[in-house]
Design a protein around this motif. Structure first.
Motif, mmCIF file in Angstrom:
data_model
loop_
_atom_site.group_PDB
_atom_site.id
_atom_site.type_symbol
_atom_site.label_atom_id
_atom_site.label_comp_id
_atom_site.label_asym_id
_atom_site.label_seq_id
_atom_site.Cartn_x
_atom_site.Cartn_y
_atom_site.Cartn_z
ATOM 1 N N ASP A 28 49.357 43.512 83.740
ATOM 2 C CA ASP A 28 48.885 42.538 84.725
ATOM 3 C C ASP A 28 47.850 43.134 85.670
ATOM 4 O O ASP A 28 47.176 42.402 86.399
ATOM 5 C CB ASP A 28 50.060 41.991 85.539
ATOM 6 C CG ASP A 28 51.004 41.140 84.715
ATOM 7 O OD1 ASP A 28 50.505 40.364 83.873
ATOM 8 O OD2 ASP A 28 52.232 41.250 84.892
ATOM 9 N N ILE A 29 47.767 44.467 85.697
ATOM 10 C CA ILE A 29 46.772 45.141 86.528
ATOM 11 C C ILE A 29 45.522 45.361 85.693
ATOM 12 O O ILE A 29 45.557 46.016 84.653
ATOM 13 C CB ILE A 29 47.321 46.478 87.058
ATOM 14 C CG1 ILE A 29 48.521 46.205 87.977
ATOM 15 C CG2 ILE A 29 46.244 47.260 87.793
ATOM 16 C CD1 ILE A 29 49.195 47.447 88.480
ATOM 17 N N VAL A 88 45.319 47.354 94.449
ATOM 18 C CA VAL A 88 46.672 47.891 94.323
ATOM 19 C C VAL A 88 46.966 48.943 95.378
ATOM 20 O O VAL A 88 46.067 49.502 96.010
ATOM 21 C CB VAL A 88 46.890 48.522 92.925
ATOM 22 C CG1 VAL A 88 46.646 47.512 91.815
ATOM 23 C CG2 VAL A 88 46.000 49.759 92.724
ATOM 24 N N GLY A 89 48.257 49.199 95.542
ATOM 25 C CA GLY A 89 48.722 50.341 96.312
ATOM 26 C C GLY A 89 49.555 51.205 95.385
ATOM 27 O O GLY A 89 50.516 50.709 94.781
ATOM 28 N N LEU A 119 50.873 45.596 93.091
ATOM 29 C CA LEU A 119 49.693 44.745 92.922
ATOM 30 C C LEU A 119 49.656 43.776 94.097
ATOM 31 O O LEU A 119 50.531 42.920 94.241
ATOM 32 C CB LEU A 119 49.768 43.977 91.605
ATOM 33 C CG LEU A 119 48.689 42.910 91.365
ATOM 34 C CD1 LEU A 119 47.300 43.545 91.339
ATOM 35 C CD2 LEU A 119 48.971 42.146 90.078
ATOM 36 N N PHE A 120 48.658 43.926 94.975
ATOM 37 C CA PHE A 120 48.559 43.056 96.138
ATOM 38 C C PHE A 120 48.079 41.665 95.734
ATOM 39 O O PHE A 120 47.168 41.540 94.906
ATOM 40 C CB PHE A 120 47.562 43.629 97.153
ATOM 41 C CG PHE A 120 48.079 44.799 97.935
ATOM 42 C CD1 PHE A 120 49.003 44.627 98.954
ATOM 43 C CD2 PHE A 120 47.623 46.080 97.666
ATOM 44 C CE1 PHE A 120 49.471 45.699 99.690
ATOM 45 C CE2 PHE A 120 48.090 47.163 98.392
ATOM 46 C CZ PHE A 120 49.021 46.983 99.406
ATOM 47 N N VAL A 147 56.345 48.641 88.581
ATOM 48 C CA VAL A 147 55.118 47.924 88.914
ATOM 49 C C VAL A 147 55.544 46.554 89.439
ATOM 50 O O VAL A 147 56.245 45.811 88.746
ATOM 51 C CB VAL A 147 54.198 47.768 87.689
ATOM 52 C CG1 VAL A 147 52.909 47.055 88.084
ATOM 53 C CG2 VAL A 147 53.887 49.127 87.071
ATOM 54 N N VAL A 148 55.149 46.249 90.668
ATOM 55 C CA VAL A 148 55.631 45.025 91.327
ATOM 56 C C VAL A 148 54.496 44.331 92.061
ATOM 57 O O VAL A 148 53.426 44.893 92.262
ATOM 58 C CB VAL A 148 56.760 45.342 92.342
ATOM 59 C CG1 VAL A 148 57.960 45.978 91.642
ATOM 60 C CG2 VAL A 148 56.258 46.247 93.469
ATOM 61 N N THR A 149 54.779 43.085 92.492
ATOM 62 C CA THR A 149 53.889 42.375 93.386
ATOM 63 C C THR A 149 54.725 41.730 94.479
ATOM 64 O O THR A 149 55.946 41.584 94.340
ATOM 65 C CB THR A 149 53.045 41.321 92.644
ATOM 66 O OG1 THR A 149 52.013 40.840 93.507
ATOM 67 C CG2 THR A 149 53.889 40.147 92.170
ATOM 68 N N LEU A 150 54.102 41.366 95.589
ATOM 69 C CA LEU A 150 54.800 40.723 96.698
ATOM 70 C C LEU A 150 54.955 39.225 96.450
ATOM 71 O O LEU A 150 54.034 38.572 95.946
ATOM 72 C CB LEU A 150 54.020 40.923 97.999
ATOM 73 C CG LEU A 150 54.025 42.324 98.614
ATOM 74 C CD1 LEU A 150 53.013 42.383 99.749
ATOM 75 C CD2 LEU A 150 55.406 42.697 99.123
ATOM 76 N N ILE A 151 56.125 38.699 96.822
ATOM 77 C CA ILE A 151 56.379 37.257 96.748
ATOM 78 C C ILE A 151 57.069 36.832 98.046
ATOM 79 O O ILE A 151 57.629 37.661 98.761
ATOM 80 C CB ILE A 151 57.249 36.880 95.527
ATOM 81 C CG1 ILE A 151 58.589 37.626 95.584
ATOM 82 C CG2 ILE A 151 56.515 37.178 94.236
ATOM 83 C CD1 ILE A 151 59.568 37.190 94.499
#
Length: 204
Positions: free
Chosen positions: A74-75, A81-82, A100-101, A159-163
């Motif tokens: 997904d990146i 990203v951070g 992943l922001f 590997v994550v993203t904010l929700i």
């Protein structure tokens, strides 16, 4: 994306970096990692990884988000990203986690600086220039104002993203990552919380 969530995510990204926030604050914020003991009213109690239990006052402005597991695929080039990483013996950076922001948070906390996820760990908030398959994972070439880094992301790195999340999700036993400033009597003022959701704990 709702305006409220956009604002919460933007502040979360800034707080994750802490650099700009620290410059405008007389009291340096701390990153608190641990497990929720309780939450009631505006009081959040967290048992830190270091062993002690701390009390955090959640203010009206305190943002709450969660993380969602995503795939490294997904990146892509152009993502923001951070990446928390640790240098190997050869100096090359190996990611401990990658965030992943959301697009609304692009550019916040940009740069490369010390982090506290482990000995000699660093954080790079940056744009992804290229993604290349490597022998030990995937190499992300990152660029930020003033420099570039290449970070290898192993297959087992989270590997994550904010929700979005709500305070109703601050329940006993969940893992949390909190940015807070020390207050009187050994308590803290919470700036934002990232809480475990659907079994995915904040890895940062």
């Amino acid at each position: 994306m709702p305006t409220g969530f956009r604002l919460a995510v933007s502040f979360a990204a800034l707080a994750l970096a802490t650099t700009a926030f620290a410059q405008s604050s007389a009291v340096k914020p701390e990153r608190i990692r641990g497990e929720i003991v309780s939450f009631g009213g505006s009081t959040l109690k967290v048992h830190r990884r270091s062993g002690e239990t701390v009390t955090i006052d959640m203010q009206a402005s305190s943002a709450v988000n969660a993380v969602k597991a995503i795939s490294l695929s997904d990146i892509k080039p152009g993502s923001y990203v951070g990446a928390a990483a640790i240098p190997g013996p050869d100096g090359k950076l190996t990611a401990k986690e990658v965030l992943l922001f959301p697009e609304a948070a692009r550019g916040t906390g940009e740069g490369h600086y010390a982090w506290d996820l482990g000995a000699n760990s660093t954080m790079t908030n940056a744009n992804v220039d290229t993604v290349v398959q490597a022998t030990s994972g995937r190499d992300l070439k990152l660029s930020y104002k003033g420099g570039t880094n290449t970070v290898t992301v192993p297959a087992d790195a989270p590997v994550v993203t904010l929700i979005p999340a709500t305070r109703a999700e601050l329940t006993t036993g969940k893992k949390v990552f909190v940015v807070a400033t020390p207050a009187t009597g050994g308590t803290y003022q919470g700036k934002f919380v990232v809480v475990e959701k659907d079994g995915v704990a904040p890895p940062m």
